[in-house]
Enzyme design. Sequence first.
Site, mmCIF file in Angstrom:
data_model
loop_
_atom_site.group_PDB
_atom_site.id
_atom_site.type_symbol
_atom_site.label_atom_id
_atom_site.label_comp_id
_atom_site.label_asym_id
_atom_site.label_seq_id
_atom_site.Cartn_x
_atom_site.Cartn_y
_atom_site.Cartn_z
ATOM 1 N N SER A 97 0.719 -1.144 0.068
ATOM 2 C CA SER A 97 0.133 0.036 0.067
ATOM 3 C C SER A 97 0.811 1.262 -0.029
ATOM 4 O O SER A 97 2.036 1.525 0.170
ATOM 5 C CB SER A 97 -0.747 0.162 1.046
ATOM 6 O OG SER A 97 -1.674 -1.039 1.331
ATOM 7 N N GLN A 98 0.274 2.203 -0.632
ATOM 8 C CA GLN A 98 0.924 3.510 -0.327
ATOM 9 C C GLN A 98 1.247 4.268 0.816
ATOM 10 O O GLN A 98 0.464 4.002 1.877
ATOM 11 C CB GLN A 98 -0.269 4.482 -1.131
ATOM 12 C CG GLN A 98 0.095 6.121 -1.020
ATOM 13 C CD GLN A 98 -1.114 6.762 -1.776
ATOM 14 O OE1 GLN A 98 -2.126 6.379 -2.102
ATOM 15 N NE2 GLN A 98 -0.960 8.083 -1.695
#
Length: 213
Positions: free
Chosen positions: A61-62
């Site tokens: 994930s970012q």
Amino acid sequence: MTRFEDERKEMIALLRKRGIKDELLLKAFQNVEREQFVLPAFVNRAYDDSALPIAHGQTISQPYTVAFQTEKLQAGKDSKILEIGTGSGYQAAILAEMGCRVFTIERHMELHLQARRLLEKLGYHVASRCGDGTVGWSEYAPYNGIIVTAAAPEVPQPLLDQLADGGRIVIPVGDLDTQSIRIIRKVGDRYESVDARGFKFVPLIGKEGWNGK
Ligand code: SAH
């Protein structure tokens, strides 16, 4: 100072700018080497504020999403946290670095084994297993926090059942294109929930997820 240390500082400055305030969390972002969790081909982009591909068509994930979800969990030292979707192991490392007792489940054996090896190598004590996280991990329940890092069509009932009183679930819920991150707090026998819009995750696949019922 090494190049990655510089980039890590910039990432933290960006997280602060975007509204992340939890100092314990920001310190964990300072200490976890994100470059260890991405594929070799993406090491140069390890500190971009974007999701990156890992094996099996999944993503790490970012950074902002990891920070946002973790902050909403309101985890502290010694909180017992269940993560669904180990992926690269980065989110689990952040929680372990914050002093949480972390339990994490991944459905892909290869990702599970890779993350387990890496977390061990880096000295993080995390309990991990391969399986369908939509049914939770009842042996160690209840949890002070449950964080789901893949998108669910609805909140799996077993996760609600495995939450401690006062605990929180942070889970992306929606269709396959976009989701809201739902933050659910258990208060006695009631659940309070709020949604934060505009996130995108890979699907949660399992008995109580997509393809399940
Ligand atoms: N937290 C991860 C993000 C990985 S992406 C990180 O920090 O890198 C989400 C992960 O959820 C994927 O690896 C996917 O395989 C996994 N996943 C999807 N459905 C699952 C399920 N039912 N049980 C466990 N893991 C699941």
